[in-house]
Design a protein around this motif. Structure first.
Motif, PDB file in Angstrom:
ATOM      1  N   PRO A 377      21.980   6.125 -11.624  1.00  0.00           N
ATOM      2  CA  PRO A 377      22.261   7.366 -10.890  1.00  0.00           C
ATOM      3  C   PRO A 377      23.055   7.130  -9.612  1.00  0.00           C
ATOM      4  O   PRO A 377      23.813   8.005  -9.178  1.00  0.00           O
ATOM      5  N   ALA A 380      26.586   6.874 -10.732  1.00  0.00           N
ATOM      6  CA  ALA A 380      26.974   8.198 -11.228  1.00  0.00           C
ATOM      7  C   ALA A 380      27.376   9.103 -10.060  1.00  0.00           C
ATOM      8  O   ALA A 380      28.380   9.822 -10.120  1.00  0.00           O
ATOM      9  N   ARG A 381      26.612   9.049  -8.986  1.00  0.00           N
ATOM     10  CA  ARG A 381      26.936   9.876  -7.827  1.00  0.00           C
ATOM     11  C   ARG A 381      28.230   9.426  -7.163  1.00  0.00           C
ATOM     12  O   ARG A 381      29.081  10.248  -6.798  1.00  0.00           O
ATOM     13  N   GLY A 387      26.166  13.529 -14.410  1.00  0.00           N
ATOM     14  CA  GLY A 387      24.754  13.174 -14.476  1.00  0.00           C
ATOM     15  C   GLY A 387      24.544  11.769 -14.979  1.00  0.00           C
ATOM     16  O   GLY A 387      25.480  10.968 -15.086  1.00  0.00           O
ATOM     17  N   VAL A 388      23.286  11.482 -15.318  1.00  0.00           N
ATOM     18  CA  VAL A 388      22.891  10.146 -15.729  1.00  0.00           C
ATOM     19  C   VAL A 388      21.995  10.257 -16.954  1.00  0.00           C
ATOM     20  O   VAL A 388      21.282  11.253 -17.137  1.00  0.00           O
ATOM     21  N   ARG A 401      16.864  12.397  -9.628  1.00  0.00           N
ATOM     22  CA  ARG A 401      17.316  13.618  -8.949  1.00  0.00           C
ATOM     23  C   ARG A 401      17.378  13.427  -7.431  1.00  0.00           C
ATOM     24  O   ARG A 401      18.174  14.084  -6.746  1.00  0.00           O
ATOM     25  N   LEU A 404      20.892  11.948  -7.295  1.00  0.00           N
ATOM     26  CA  LEU A 404      21.966  12.823  -7.767  1.00  0.00           C
ATOM     27  C   LEU A 404      21.974  14.192  -7.095  1.00  0.00           C
ATOM     28  O   LEU A 404      23.007  14.842  -7.001  1.00  0.00           O
ATOM     29  N   GLY A 408      22.329  17.828 -10.616  1.00  0.00           N
ATOM     30  CA  GLY A 408      22.832  16.813 -11.539  1.00  0.00           C
ATOM     31  C   GLY A 408      22.101  16.833 -12.862  1.00  0.00           C
ATOM     32  O   GLY A 408      20.901  17.148 -12.934  1.00  0.00           O
TER      33      GLY A 408
END
Length: 513
Positions: A377, A380-381, A387-388, A401, A404, A408
């Protein structure tokens, strides 16, 4: 005989006759009487039926008449007379029950209900099938009879008359009754959305369970206090409406408003319930927290459906020799119909990983597709991914979360039915369901198989992708088992033409869905 009936009972009898005429019967029958009792929601009998678990819609959806009361088009006059006599016997039994306690008592709707329960076994069976806790209701009615028949104790000493207590009792009863009704109504509106709009069996079951537990908690209060204090016509709040109450922009706004309605009503039940029974008030507190959780689960499902509702084909990419190979496969997959790309890389340093992810982000953004990162994550951010995707041993949905942010997408791989339930409870955005077959890109100790795909289709309508060894040779089996979304890797990444391979898979999915 009818001069001893209350206005409510007479109103119910009139409606039962109207129902009989509407369906072409010569005389009202017990089924008409019970339906008329349900129609009159202000009556004591109707409140009792609902408080003790009767699901009115389910009751009305069952066969129109219980066995023994079917209408014959060639019915003789004698049959009509027989039915008329049966109803008269019911009314006589109701009158006898009322007079047994006090000869001056009037026959109310609760006495009509008692007579029906005592005399009509087949009708009682139908009520039980529709959720009515018959034994509990009978015990409640008997308890009320015992209390009514008990002698009034004479106090040895009569103290000063406290005028505030009766009034306070009425006020408290009105507050609790109105709050119980608001909470139940709000949950019913939510249940209708989850059941008919989201079409989600798992969430529907959760909402229904909370609504039924609410009914059980309300039965812990005095029903006589609630109904006796009810004054709908005199409620000043029924004539006050704000501008926002009369406008709903879309179904989602209806859903949100009714979650708030239910939670607020439960808070009122909890606080004022402490004045009656601390234990019952505690049950309302637990229900309030359950409603907060339900709101999160349902709204997560709404957002996921909006975000991934049309997504059908996910392609997992990774392990390619060069950046050029990666961008070629991703571009060709998107051109062939993939609408979700998941980047899955192992053994790369974080800088290289992030550089690859940012390139894939550019391609997916240009194509209007979703981009997911496997396991990470944080990356990903940084890459701006949507998202992941997490495995069972990776970070939790909650922790992902926190990195993200609340909007997300967080997907979770599942291999058993209980993992689906846990992922839904954790508010995952979507699920991976598998592995369905042996995979050419990832090793698994065992395979969930097509049976698990069928289980997933029956368990949740949260977006989920069947995954694991799926290709053109077996995709039809997966779709027939109930899958509507497919995730593949080798079938596209290792194909001679990734675009053609993705297009063929996408066409199969579109034909099946």
């Amino acid at each position: 005989m009818f001069e001893s009936f209350t206005a409510g009972a007479l109103r119910v009898l009139g409606r039962s006759e109207q129902r009989a005429v509407a369906r072409g019967s010569g005389a009202a029958e017990p089924i008409d009487l019970i339906a008329a009792l349900l129609d009159d929601e202000e009556s004591r009998a109707s409140s009792l039926l609902r408080r003790f678990g009767l699901e009115v819609e389910r009751f009305l959806d069952l066969e129109r008449l219980p066995r023994g009361f079917e209408i014959d088009e060639a019915e003789t006059g004698d049959a009509s007379v027989a039915r008329d006599e049966r109803l008269k016997l019911l009314l006589s039994a109701a009158s006898t029950h009322a007079k047994a306690l006090d000869r001056g008592s009037s026959v109310g709707t609760e006495h009509l209900l008692t007579a029906l329960i005592e005399e009509e076994a087949e009708l009682v069976e139908r009520l039980a099938r529709a959720g009515l806790a018959v034994d509990d209701l009978v015990e409640h009615l008997a308890e009320q009879d015992r209390e009514a028949a008990a002698p009034i104790p004479i106090a040895a000493e009569i103290g000063p008359l406290e005028l505030s207590e009766p009034g306070e009792g009425v006020h408290l009863g009105r507050i609790l009754d109105a709050s119980a009704n608001r909470a139940s109504e709000g949950l019913r509106v939510v249940e209708d959305y989850v059941r008919f709009a989201l079409d989600d069996p798992g969430l529907t079951k959760r909402v229904k369970e909370v609504r039924h537990r609410l009914g059980e908690a309300v039965r812990g209060l005095s029903l006589d206090m609630l109904i006796g204090a009810r004054d709908t016509r005199g409620d000043v709040g029924t004539h006050i409406m704000t501008a926002t109450e009369s406008v709903r922009e879309n179904p989602r706004s209806v859903l949100i408003a009714n979650f708030k309605r239910a939670a607020e009503a439960l808070r009122s039940l909890e606080e004022y319930g402490k004045l009656v029974d601390v234990w019952v008030a505690g049950r309302f507190e637990v229900l309030r927290y359950d409603v907060y959780t339900l709101e999160k689960l349902v709204m997560t499902a709404v957002i996921a459906r909006k975000t991934l509702g049309d997504a059908r084909l996910m392609v997992l990419v990774g392990g390619l020799p060069t950046m050029g190979d990666l961008t070629f496969v991703v571009a060709e997959s998107l051109a062939g119909g993939a609408d979700v790309i998941q980047l899955r890389e192992k053994g790369l340093d974080d800088r290289t990983w992030l550089r690859l992810a940012r390139e894939v982000r550019i391609l997916t953004a240009q194509a209007g597709a979703r981009f997911l990162v496997n396991d990470r994550p944080d990356l990903a951010r940084l890459a701006g991914a949507d998202g992941v995707h997490l495995g069972q041993d990776d970070l939790t949905v909650r922790d992902a979360r926190r990195i993200l942010g609340p909007s997300g997408l967080v997907g979770v791989s599942t291999h058993r039915r209980e993992q689906i339930a846990q992922a839904v409870l954790d508010a995952a955005s979507y699920l991976g369901v598998g592995p369905v077959f042996p995979s050419g890109t990832k090793e698994f100790e065992s395979h969930a198989g097509l049976g698990y795909v069928r289980e997933a289709s029956e368990t949740t309508n949260l977006p989920w992708f069947a995954i694991g060894g799926i290709d053109a040779s077996n995709i039809d089996e997966v779709l027939e088992a109930g899958a509507e979304r497919i995730a593949v890797s080798a079938a596209v990444v290792r194909a001679t033409s990734p675009r053609q391979a993705a297009a063929e898979l996408r066409a199969r999915i579109d034909r099946a869905v």
